[in-house]
Scaffold this motif. Structure first.
Motif, PDB file in Angstrom:
ATOM      1  N   ASN A 146      46.490  27.195 -40.112  1.00 28.30           N
ATOM      2  CA  ASN A 146      46.236  25.840 -39.609  1.00 28.30           C
ATOM      3  C   ASN A 146      46.476  25.787 -38.096  1.00 28.30           C
ATOM      4  O   ASN A 146      47.467  26.315 -37.606  1.00 28.30           O
ATOM      5  N   SER A 147      45.559  25.153 -37.366  1.00 33.69           N
ATOM      6  CA  SER A 147      45.655  25.147 -35.899  1.00 33.69           C
ATOM      7  C   SER A 147      46.369  23.937 -35.334  1.00 33.69           C
ATOM      8  O   SER A 147      45.993  22.792 -35.623  1.00 33.69           O
ATOM      9  N   PHE A 148      47.375  24.204 -34.509  1.00 36.46           N
ATOM     10  CA  PHE A 148      48.028  23.176 -33.699  1.00 36.46           C
ATOM     11  C   PHE A 148      48.224  23.769 -32.311  1.00 36.46           C
ATOM     12  O   PHE A 148      48.174  24.991 -32.143  1.00 36.46           O
ATOM     13  N   THR A 175      60.374  18.971 -36.655  1.00 31.70           N
ATOM     14  CA  THR A 175      58.949  18.915 -36.288  1.00 31.70           C
ATOM     15  C   THR A 175      58.172  20.069 -36.921  1.00 31.70           C
ATOM     16  O   THR A 175      57.103  19.876 -37.484  1.00 31.70           O
ATOM     17  N   VAL A 176      58.742  21.278 -36.849  1.00 29.20           N
ATOM     18  CA  VAL A 176      58.013  22.428 -37.378  1.00 29.20           C
ATOM     19  C   VAL A 176      57.971  22.395 -38.909  1.00 29.20           C
ATOM     20  O   VAL A 176      56.969  22.776 -39.519  1.00 29.20           O
ATOM     21  N   GLU A 177      59.022  21.899 -39.526  1.00 35.74           N
ATOM     22  CA  GLU A 177      59.028  21.798 -40.995  1.00 35.74           C
ATOM     23  C   GLU A 177      57.854  20.938 -41.477  1.00 35.74           C
ATOM     24  O   GLU A 177      57.141  21.290 -42.415  1.00 35.74           O
ATOM     25  N   LEU A 178      57.645  19.837 -40.789  1.00 35.33           N
ATOM     26  CA  LEU A 178      56.569  18.937 -41.189  1.00 35.33           C
ATOM     27  C   LEU A 178      55.210  19.633 -41.067  1.00 35.33           C
ATOM     28  O   LEU A 178      54.374  19.562 -41.975  1.00 35.33           O
ATOM     29  N   GLN A 179      55.015  20.357 -39.966  1.00 37.63           N
ATOM     30  CA  GLN A 179      53.722  21.020 -39.766  1.00 37.63           C
ATOM     31  C   GLN A 179      53.498  22.183 -40.738  1.00 37.63           C
ATOM     32  O   GLN A 179      52.393  22.391 -41.216  1.00 37.63           O
ATOM     33  N   ILE A 180      54.572  22.920 -41.047  1.00 31.58           N
ATOM     34  CA  ILE A 180      54.420  24.036 -41.992  1.00 31.58           C
ATOM     35  C   ILE A 180      54.127  23.502 -43.394  1.00 31.58           C
ATOM     36  O   ILE A 180      53.206  23.960 -44.072  1.00 31.58           O
ATOM     37  N   LYS A 181      54.929  22.531 -43.831  1.00 30.14           N
ATOM     38  CA  LYS A 181      54.731  22.020 -45.193  1.00 30.14           C
ATOM     39  C   LYS A 181      53.351  21.392 -45.359  1.00 30.14           C
ATOM     40  O   LYS A 181      52.686  21.601 -46.373  1.00 30.14           O
ATOM     41  N   ALA A 182      52.915  20.655 -44.338  1.00 34.36           N
ATOM     42  CA  ALA A 182      51.588  20.039 -44.407  1.00 34.36           C
ATOM     43  C   ALA A 182      50.513  21.122 -44.497  1.00 34.36           C
ATOM     44  O   ALA A 182      49.524  20.978 -45.227  1.00 34.36           O
ATOM     45  N   SER A 183      50.716  22.234 -43.766  1.00 29.69           N
ATOM     46  CA  SER A 183      49.732  23.314 -43.780  1.00 29.69           C
ATOM     47  C   SER A 183      49.711  23.984 -45.147  1.00 29.69           C
ATOM     48  O   SER A 183      48.646  24.259 -45.698  1.00 29.69           O
ATOM     49  N   LYS A 218      66.420  27.844 -34.571  1.00 22.51           N
ATOM     50  CA  LYS A 218      66.236  27.114 -35.827  1.00 22.51           C
ATOM     51  C   LYS A 218      64.757  27.060 -36.220  1.00 22.51           C
ATOM     52  O   LYS A 218      64.394  27.208 -37.387  1.00 22.51           O
ATOM     53  N   ILE A 219      63.896  26.887 -35.224  1.00 25.69           N
ATOM     54  CA  ILE A 219      62.457  26.804 -35.493  1.00 25.69           C
ATOM     55  C   ILE A 219      61.940  28.140 -36.039  1.00 25.69           C
ATOM     56  O   ILE A 219      61.233  28.182 -37.049  1.00 25.69           O
ATOM     57  N   LEU A 220      62.348  29.251 -35.405  1.00 28.19           N
ATOM     58  CA  LEU A 220      61.909  30.567 -35.893  1.00 28.19           C
ATOM     59  C   LEU A 220      62.470  30.854 -37.279  1.00 28.19           C
ATOM     60  O   LEU A 220      61.777  31.362 -38.159  1.00 28.19           O
ATOM     61  N   TYR A 221      63.727  30.490 -37.490  1.00 29.82           N
ATOM     62  CA  TYR A 221      64.360  30.688 -38.799  1.00 29.82           C
ATOM     63  C   TYR A 221      63.550  29.956 -39.880  1.00 29.82           C
ATOM     64  O   TYR A 221      63.231  30.521 -40.925  1.00 29.82           O
ATOM     65  N   LEU A 222      63.182  28.709 -39.585  1.00 30.17           N
ATOM     66  CA  LEU A 222      62.435  27.919 -40.588  1.00 30.17           C
ATOM     67  C   LEU A 222      61.061  28.504 -40.866  1.00 30.17           C
ATOM     68  O   LEU A 222      60.605  28.525 -42.009  1.00 30.17           O
ATOM     69  N   ILE A 223      60.397  29.001 -39.818  1.00 33.03           N
ATOM     70  CA  ILE A 223      59.068  29.590 -40.012  1.00 33.03           C
ATOM     71  C   ILE A 223      59.176  30.773 -40.974  1.00 33.03           C
ATOM     72  O   ILE A 223      58.420  30.885 -41.937  1.00 33.03           O
ATOM     73  N   PHE A 224      60.170  31.645 -40.750  1.00 36.36           N
ATOM     74  CA  PHE A 224      60.284  32.822 -41.621  1.00 36.36           C
ATOM     75  C   PHE A 224      60.837  32.471 -42.991  1.00 36.36           C
ATOM     76  O   PHE A 224      60.456  33.066 -43.994  1.00 36.36           O
ATOM     77  N   LYS A 225      61.676  31.450 -43.064  1.00 37.43           N
ATOM     78  CA  LYS A 225      62.186  31.006 -44.373  1.00 37.43           C
ATOM     79  C   LYS A 225      61.030  30.460 -45.231  1.00 37.43           C
ATOM     80  O   LYS A 225      60.942  30.742 -46.420  1.00 37.43           O
ATOM     81  N   GLU A 226      60.143  29.693 -44.591  1.00 38.43           N
ATOM     82  CA  GLU A 226      59.014  29.129 -45.346  1.00 38.43           C
ATOM     83  C   GLU A 226      58.018  30.222 -45.745  1.00 38.43           C
ATOM     84  O   GLU A 226      57.277  30.079 -46.712  1.00 38.43           O
ATOM     85  N   LEU A 227      58.019  31.325 -44.972  1.00 40.53           N
ATOM     86  CA  LEU A 227      57.079  32.399 -45.265  1.00 40.53           C
ATOM     87  C   LEU A 227      57.518  33.199 -46.487  1.00 40.53           C
ATOM     88  O   LEU A 227      56.688  33.629 -47.283  1.00 40.53           O
ATOM     89  N   PHE A 228      58.852  33.399 -46.631  1.00 37.24           N
ATOM     90  CA  PHE A 228      59.317  34.255 -47.745  1.00 37.24           C
ATOM     91  C   PHE A 228      59.914  33.443 -48.888  1.00 37.24           C
ATOM     92  O   PHE A 228      60.398  32.384 -48.721  1.00 37.24           O
TER      93      PHE A 228
END
Ligand SMILES: Nc1nc2c(ncn2[C@@H]2O[C@H](COP(=O)(O)OP(=O)(O)O)[C@@H](O)[C@H]2O)c(=O)[nH]1
Ligand SMILES: [Mg+2]
Length: 228
Positions: A146-148, A175-183, A218-228
């Motif tokens: 998803n593009s942002f 902010t990043v949690e919302l964009q990842i979950k929406a994607s 925290k943002i990087l941690y959340l990105i990788f947490k949502e990935l795995f």
């Protein structure tokens, strides 16, 4: 009401006495409800809020997400669209319609106000914020397609869609949690180019070294947490 939609604006604040009054003053009349959540300001922020038509709530636990969640807990099903706005007067409250139009006319679930598109806005972000936005949005595109261009805090979300996101982050990851979950949920998302000026008062996050490190990790941690 904006085009028949009930609009609620949520503003998390911490020590924003210089700016919060101006922010509230510039919010258009078509906004139905304004809720400011104060996270224990030591200055006159609460007094400034009380001069306006906004509702004021308190959250003891520090953190951007904690404040947003507290304010949202006051909403009822009258609300059609939630708009998130910072209390530092760096966003332009009169541009709320730019975000709302994408929902009312084009039926998007989520509209991020991007400060990375308009060169005058982009210039007012710190280098760290520009780099962080680039990296985070690059990873979201890579992992979830998803593009942002920005993780801007000024954003509008259909309330119905917001509830499905089950937002949980209580500080910098909001902010990043919302964009990842929406994607991940394949919601309809887009961006609207917004203006951005230098904030009044002191930065709590991207204008400080510790704030940037904490938010970035925290943002990087959340990105990788949502990935795995
Ligand atoms: N409620 C609450 N708001 C916060 C907290 N930290 C920052 N803010 C607010 O969140 C918004 C963004 O913070 P800001 O300092 O402008 O971050 P920057 O834009 O990255 O420099 C402002 O409205 C702050 O008052 C916090 O712990 N609690
Ligand atoms: Mg700011």
């Amino acid at each position: 009401m904006y085009r028949n939609k009930f609009v609620s604006v949520i503003i998390p604040v911490l020590n924003e006495e210089e700016s919060i009054g101006k922010v509230l003053n510039d919010i258009p009349d078509y906004v139905d409800r304004i809720i400011v959540c104060d996270n224990g300001s030591a200055d006159n922020t609460p007094e400034e809020v009380k001069k306006s038509r906004a509702e004021l709530v308190y959250e003891n636990e520090r953190g951007y997400g904690a404040a947003c969640l507290k304010a949202i807990s006051l909403l009822d099903d009258n609300t059609d669209i939630i708009v998130f706005l910072d209390g530092d007067y760096s966003d332009y409250p009169e541009e709320i319609y730019l975000l709302l139009d994408q929902i009312t006319e084009n039926d998007y679930d989520i509209v991020i106000g991007s400060r990375m598109i308009n060169p005058n806005a982009r210039r007012n972000l710190t280098n760290v914020a520009r780099f962080g936005n680039w990296l985070s949005t690059f990873l979201i595109k890579l992992f979830w397609g998803n593009s942002f261009t920005d993780l801007g805090p000024f954003r509008a979300v259909k309330f119905e869609s917001f509830k499905k996101l089950k937002m949980a982050d209580r500080n910098f990851g909001w902010t990043v949690e919302l964009q990842i979950k929406a994607s991940k949920m394949k919601m309809k998302t887009t961006e609207a180019p917004v203006s951005y000026r230098q904030r009044l008062g002191k930065s709590k996050i991207s204008g400080t070294v510790t704030g940037s490190i904490k938010a970035g990790s925290k943002i990087l941690y959340l990105i990788f947490k949502e990935l795995f």
